[in-house]
Design an enzyme around this catalytic site. Structure first.
Site, PDB file in Angstrom:
ATOM      1  N   CYS A  58     -12.612   4.663  16.202  1.00 19.98           N
ATOM      2  CA  CYS A  58     -12.254   4.303  17.286  1.00 19.98           C
ATOM      3  C   CYS A  58     -10.520   3.635  17.221  1.00 19.98           C
ATOM      4  O   CYS A  58     -10.605   2.291  17.054  1.00 19.98           O
ATOM      5  CB  CYS A  58     -13.052   3.841  18.200  1.00 19.98           C
ATOM      6  SG  CYS A  58     -12.430   3.694  20.270  1.00 19.98           S
ATOM      7  N   ARG A  61     -10.022   0.662  20.342  1.00 15.03           N
ATOM      8  CA  ARG A  61     -10.717  -0.750  20.795  1.00 15.03           C
ATOM      9  C   ARG A  61     -10.670  -1.920  21.589  1.00 15.03           C
ATOM     10  O   ARG A  61     -11.221  -2.540  21.525  1.00 15.03           O
ATOM     11  CB  ARG A  61     -11.593  -0.636  18.991  1.00 15.03           C
ATOM     12  CG  ARG A  61     -12.457   0.058  19.056  1.00 15.03           C
ATOM     13  CD  ARG A  61     -13.059  -0.493  17.149  1.00 15.03           C
ATOM     14  NE  ARG A  61     -12.172   0.136  16.342  1.00 15.03           N
ATOM     15  CZ  ARG A  61     -12.227  -0.597  14.900  1.00 15.03           C
ATOM     16  NH1 ARG A  61     -12.871  -1.067  14.926  1.00 15.03           N
ATOM     17  NH2 ARG A  61     -10.693   0.269  13.881  1.00 15.03           N
ATOM     18  N   TRP A 224     -11.697   7.284  27.477  1.00 15.45           N
ATOM     19  CA  TRP A 224     -10.845   8.354  28.260  1.00 15.45           C
ATOM     20  C   TRP A 224      -9.944   8.953  26.670  1.00 15.45           C
ATOM     21  O   TRP A 224     -10.330   8.043  26.089  1.00 15.45           O
ATOM     22  CB  TRP A 224     -10.176   7.669  29.449  1.00 15.45           C
ATOM     23  CG  TRP A 224      -8.985   6.424  28.089  1.00 15.45           C
ATOM     24  CD1 TRP A 224      -7.729   6.730  27.403  1.00 15.45           C
ATOM     25  CD2 TRP A 224      -9.034   5.714  28.731  1.00 15.45           C
ATOM     26  NE1 TRP A 224      -7.406   5.245  27.304  1.00 15.45           N
ATOM     27  CE2 TRP A 224      -8.102   4.241  28.055  1.00 15.45           C
ATOM     28  CE3 TRP A 224      -9.992   4.780  29.992  1.00 15.45           C
ATOM     29  CZ2 TRP A 224      -8.583   2.727  28.330  1.00 15.45           C
ATOM     30  CZ3 TRP A 224     -10.345   2.924  29.800  1.00 15.45           C
ATOM     31  CH2 TRP A 224      -9.108   1.803  28.766  1.00 15.45           C
ATOM     32  N   GLU A 229      -6.325  14.580  20.927  1.00 17.16           N
ATOM     33  CA  GLU A 229      -8.271  14.807  20.641  1.00 17.16           C
ATOM     34  C   GLU A 229      -7.869  16.653  21.243  1.00 17.16           C
ATOM     35  O   GLU A 229      -8.521  17.064  20.934  1.00 17.16           O
ATOM     36  CB  GLU A 229      -8.679  14.034  21.420  1.00 17.16           C
ATOM     37  CG  GLU A 229      -8.567  12.566  21.177  1.00 17.16           C
ATOM     38  CD  GLU A 229     -10.008  12.144  21.545  1.00 17.16           C
ATOM     39  OE1 GLU A 229      -9.875  11.128  22.680  1.00 17.16           O
ATOM     40  OE2 GLU A 229     -11.124  11.986  21.176  1.00 17.16           O
TER      41      GLU A 229
HETATM   42  N1  ARG Z   1     -12.957  14.066  19.574  1.00 19.47           N
HETATM   43  C1  ARG Z   1     -13.373  14.258  21.162  1.00 19.47           C
HETATM   44  C2  ARG Z   1     -13.393  15.505  21.694  1.00 19.47           C
HETATM   45  O1  ARG Z   1     -12.100  15.907  21.873  1.00 19.47           O
HETATM   46  C3  ARG Z   1     -13.535  12.995  21.724  1.00 19.47           C
HETATM   47  C4  ARG Z   1     -14.071  11.834  20.978  1.00 19.47           C
HETATM   48  C5  ARG Z   1     -14.042  10.405  21.585  1.00 19.47           C
HETATM   49  N2  ARG Z   1     -13.017   9.751  22.210  1.00 19.47           N
HETATM   50  C6  ARG Z   1     -12.678   9.306  22.487  1.00 19.47           C
HETATM   51  N3  ARG Z   1     -11.197   9.487  23.535  1.00 19.47           N
HETATM   52  N4  ARG Z   1     -13.102   8.412  23.056  1.00 19.47           N
HETATM   53  O2  ARG Z   1     -14.194  15.625  22.760  1.00 19.47           O
END
Ligand code: ARG
Length: 348
Positions: A58, A61, A224, A229
């Site tokens: 992560c 953090r 968030w 991602e």
């Molecule tokens: N990578 C994952 C997704 O796209 C989520 C993982 C957790 N991500 C976060 N920003 N806490 O759904």
């Protein structure tokens, strides 16, 4: 239950939360006498936060101390668990001002089958996959359990709640609980033709909380999103929504050869759109440059607290502009400390 691990967590807890000297020893004496360990809500809260601090994959953090912890270990019926999950979704979403949140359920008696509390279904059809290919297996499980498939690209899957190792029950998440962001691009009007949307809050439901000598298989948590991602993985991966060719078409990119770097250009525009859309809808999100800077602050804070910073380089490095972040240029030790979050076997 492992006395050594309980003891080392209670020592961390005593020190970091300024308990009276001897707290850990006294707790250990009681735990050994009873032969059982039930964390206080305050211990559980600290365990969940430290577990985030120790999560090597992560990049977010820095904010570990701000995690909101809901202790729902006494909530033991399907209906009441569903109600607490809806509460989690609503509290975490907070109208767009996302709050990092975890809801911890009973260590033995509850299991959530979903990968995330909100995720889109994926259907295998004769014309190919509709929806999110990452959800194909779980979507089949839901259908086998009686869920009606809708065959849309962005159908929110039902919550699948299991109590006492019996057959799970399905619950539809009411629409008004699911905050979503329609994707638009700040300068290219044709971008909306792609008809993309994503949910606001990533709420991981399939990881186990190692609470320091005691494990919680049902402990959904969220932060968030970091834009990449969604923009560089969920929408872009060939085995996910695979949208780069469509983005390239909307931007009239020359796709005759990969050497034009059309994929790289499409990635940038797609990620610009994700960040722009979240911002426009007032939903919290962080770009990878700011996230890396925040991670640097986390590293400095940990150093100051005389704790070693651990990390998983391959996960911390963002999937775009990797070498523009400091993370790319240094090694990280992927050492496991407890408390933590880890993967567990699928229940299906
Ligand atoms: N990578 C994952 C997704 O796209 C989520 C993982 C957790 N991500 C976060 N920003 N806490 O759904």
């Amino acid at each position: 239950m492992n006395y050594d691990e309980i003891h080392s967590f209670l020592t961390i807890y005593e020190q970091e939360t300024k308990q009276p000297e001897g707290y850990a020893e006294q707790r250990m004496a009681v735990i050994k006498e009873k032969g059982s360990y039930w964390q206080t809500t305050d211990e559980l809260t600290h365990a969940a936060r430290v577990a985030w601090r120790n999560s090597n994959k992560c990049i977010g953090r820095l904010f570990w101390q701000s995690l909101h912890v809901f202790d729902e270990r006494q909530t033991l019926t399907h209906d009441t668990i569903f109600e607490r999950l809806l509460h989690h979704i609503q509290f975490a979403s907070n109208g767009g001002k996302i709050r990092p949140t975890i809801t911890v359920f009973h260590p033995e008696r509850v299991r959530i089958w979903n990968e995330q509390l909100v995720r889109y279904a994926g259907y295998e059809t004769a014309e190919g996959i509709i929806g999110d290919p990452a959800s194909v297996e779980f979507t089949k499980v839901c259908i086998d359990l009686g869920w009606q498939p809708k065959y849309g690209r962005f159908d929110v899957l039902p919550l699948v709640i299991q109590v006492n190792h019996t057959l799970p029950r399905l619950y539809e998440v009411p629409k008004e609980y699911v905050l979503e962001v329609p994707m638009t691009h700040p300068t290219n009007e044709r971008f909306s033709e792609l008809d993309l949307r994503w949910y606001a809050v990533p709420m991981i439901a399939n990881m186990k909380l190692d609470g320091g000598g005691i494990e919680y298989p049902a402990a959904p948590f969220n932060g968030w999103y970091m834009g990449t991602e969604i923009g560089a993985r969920n929408f872009a991966d060939v085995d996910r929504y695979n949208q780069l060719p469509k983005v390239a078409a909307v931007f009239d990119l020359d796709t005759s050869t990969q050497a034009t770097l059309w994929q790289d250009r499409a990635l940038v525009e797609l990620n610009v759109a994700v960040l722009h859309s979240f911002k426009e809808q007032g939903v919290s999100i962080v770009d990878h440059h700011n996230a890396a800077q925040q991670f640097k602050l986390f590293e400095q804070a940990e150093e100051k607290a005389e704790r070693p910073v651990t990390g998983n380089w391959a996960w911390l490095v963002p999937p775009m502009a990797a070498a523009t972040t400091h993370i790319y240029h240094k090694p990280y030790k992927n050492h496991y400390f407890s408390p933590n979050y880890f993967y567990q076997k699928k229940p299906y």
